[in-house]
Design a protein around this motif. Structure first.
Motif, PDB file in Angstrom:
ATOM      1  N   VAL A  10       2.378   1.785   8.334  1.00  0.00           N
ATOM      2  CA  VAL A  10       3.442   2.573   8.667  1.00  0.00           C
ATOM      3  C   VAL A  10       4.530   1.759   9.237  1.00  0.00           C
ATOM      4  O   VAL A  10       5.670   2.040   9.267  1.00  0.00           O
ATOM      5  N   ARG A  11       4.114   0.559   9.864  1.00  0.00           N
ATOM      6  CA  ARG A  11       5.220  -0.283  10.745  1.00  0.00           C
ATOM      7  C   ARG A  11       5.948  -0.906   9.556  1.00  0.00           C
ATOM      8  O   ARG A  11       5.681  -1.376   8.643  1.00  0.00           O
ATOM      9  N   PHE A  62      -4.087  -0.970  -3.066  1.00  0.00           N
ATOM     10  CA  PHE A  62      -3.578  -0.473  -1.976  1.00  0.00           C
ATOM     11  C   PHE A  62      -3.932  -1.337  -0.862  1.00  0.00           C
ATOM     12  O   PHE A  62      -5.274  -1.694  -0.701  1.00  0.00           O
ATOM     13  N   ALA A  63      -3.160  -1.647  -0.236  1.00  0.00           N
ATOM     14  CA  ALA A  63      -3.377  -2.767   1.201  1.00  0.00           C
ATOM     15  C   ALA A  63      -2.866  -1.850   2.285  1.00  0.00           C
ATOM     16  O   ALA A  63      -1.917  -1.316   2.464  1.00  0.00           O
ATOM     17  N   LEU A  64      -4.040  -1.504   3.261  1.00  0.00           N
ATOM     18  CA  LEU A  64      -3.510  -0.843   4.622  1.00  0.00           C
ATOM     19  C   LEU A  64      -4.513  -1.263   5.627  1.00  0.00           C
ATOM     20  O   LEU A  64      -5.489  -1.932   5.462  1.00  0.00           O
ATOM     21  N   PRO A  65      -3.910  -0.855   6.906  1.00  0.00           N
ATOM     22  CA  PRO A  65      -4.499  -1.049   8.192  1.00  0.00           C
ATOM     23  C   PRO A  65      -5.287   0.131   8.303  1.00  0.00           C
ATOM     24  O   PRO A  65      -5.004   1.331   7.983  1.00  0.00           O
ATOM     25  N   ILE A  74       0.639   8.178   6.928  1.00  0.00           N
ATOM     26  CA  ILE A  74       1.507   8.192   5.795  1.00  0.00           C
ATOM     27  C   ILE A  74       1.100   7.786   4.327  1.00  0.00           C
ATOM     28  O   ILE A  74       1.499   8.311   3.373  1.00  0.00           O
ATOM     29  N   LEU A  75      -0.260   7.211   4.368  1.00  0.00           N
ATOM     30  CA  LEU A  75      -0.843   7.013   2.850  1.00  0.00           C
ATOM     31  C   LEU A  75      -1.236   8.509   2.407  1.00  0.00           C
ATOM     32  O   LEU A  75      -1.162   8.677   1.154  1.00  0.00           O
ATOM     33  N   LEU A  76      -1.881   8.977   3.244  1.00  0.00           N
ATOM     34  CA  LEU A  76      -2.434  10.389   2.900  1.00  0.00           C
ATOM     35  C   LEU A  76      -1.268  11.120   2.324  1.00  0.00           C
ATOM     36  O   LEU A  76      -1.681  11.917   1.504  1.00  0.00           O
TER      37      LEU A  76
END
Ligand SMILES: Cc1cc2nc3c(=O)[nH]c(=O)nc-3n(C[C@H](O)[C@H](O)[C@H](O)COP(=O)(O)O)c2cc1C
Length: 229
Positions: A10-11, A62-65, A74-76
């Motif tokens: 998101v950041r 996909f790279a995600l926190p 935001i990814l959803l």
């Protein structure tokens, strides 16, 4: 190999730990002549290109926190649109790089279960999930520490370039421990005062102006203030 990387953070790219981790991963992945293209979902202008890449590119990561033990909203939102465009037959592979703030990999297992369901819905084969914790301080602890924290991701990139997926002991031993040992938990108790100081410094850098143990909604008597009930 050509790899499309989509950041689900998101950041903004300039402040995101995921962006730094992607940078290290790319370094390792590209060392043998491979190429990458990265899209950041924090910039909505990149969504159409990311969606097109998800439809047409063979290898997507996909790279995600980890956010509240699962994927960032935001990814959803991005995935809701993408699922409608999925090809009817599986083509290409979808892999995941999942990083979080807490040190134990067990924190990420619920999210991993959800991620595993996605390739089928998006008409792709599952290429595994690489999990790494203890990344909260990456942007706050100075360059030297950050360099050490990013090393496993560069190595994961190198190994991913060879294997084409995150599976097997090669990746398990680069990941975080499933649980901290009793000894590590006992030892961490000795460091609590130092940890409190460090968290106070980090909170100030993030703009916190009050004490970390402030209880603004509680009266001296220990009850919740009537104005807040
Ligand atoms: C709203 C929010 C929720 C979070 N939830 C978790 C969590 O459940 N487990 C965890 O290990 N880390 C959690 N974290 C920590 C982040 O995963 C970690 O700091 C990560 O490196 C942030 O990456 P980014 O800078 O790309 O957003 C959370 C952070 C935020 C801001």
């Amino acid at each position: 190999m050509r790899l499309t990387i989509i950041s689900g953070a998101v950041r903004h790219q300039s402040k995101s730990n995921t962006a730094k981790i992607i940078g290290a991963f790319r370094q390792g992945f590209e060392a043998g002549g491979n190429t990458t293209k990265v899209w950041f979902l924090s910039d909505r202008r990149q969504w159409d290109s990311a969606r097109a890449a998800l439809q047409t590119e063979e290898n997507v990561l996909f790279a995600l926190p980890l956010y509240v033990e699962n994927v960032p909203g935001i990814l959803l939102e991005f995935l809701e649109g993408a699922a409608a465009d999925a090809p009817p037959q599986a083509c290409g592979r979808l892999s995941f790089l999942l990083q979080g703030g807490f040190p134990e990999a067990s924190q990420s297992r619920c999210c991993e279960k959800f991620l595993k369901t996605l390739p089928g819905k998006l008409g792709r084969e599952y290429g595994g999930t690489f999990i790494h914790g203890e990344m909260f301080g990456l942007s706050l602890l100075g360059e030297k520490r950050a360099k050490a924290m990013l090393k496993p991701f560069a190595e994961a990139g190198r190994r991913f370039a060879q294997a084409g997926r995150f599976q097997g002991a090669d990746f398990a031993n680069l990941s975080s421990p499933e649980y901290l040992s009793e000894k590590q938990i006992r030892q961490s108790r000795h460091f609590r005062p130092a940890q409190k100081c460090l968290l106070t410094v980090i909170a100030r850098r993030l703009g916190c102006k009050t004490r970390l143990d402030a209880r603004p909604l509680i009266e001296d008597t220990g009850k919740i203030k009537s104005s807040e009930r």
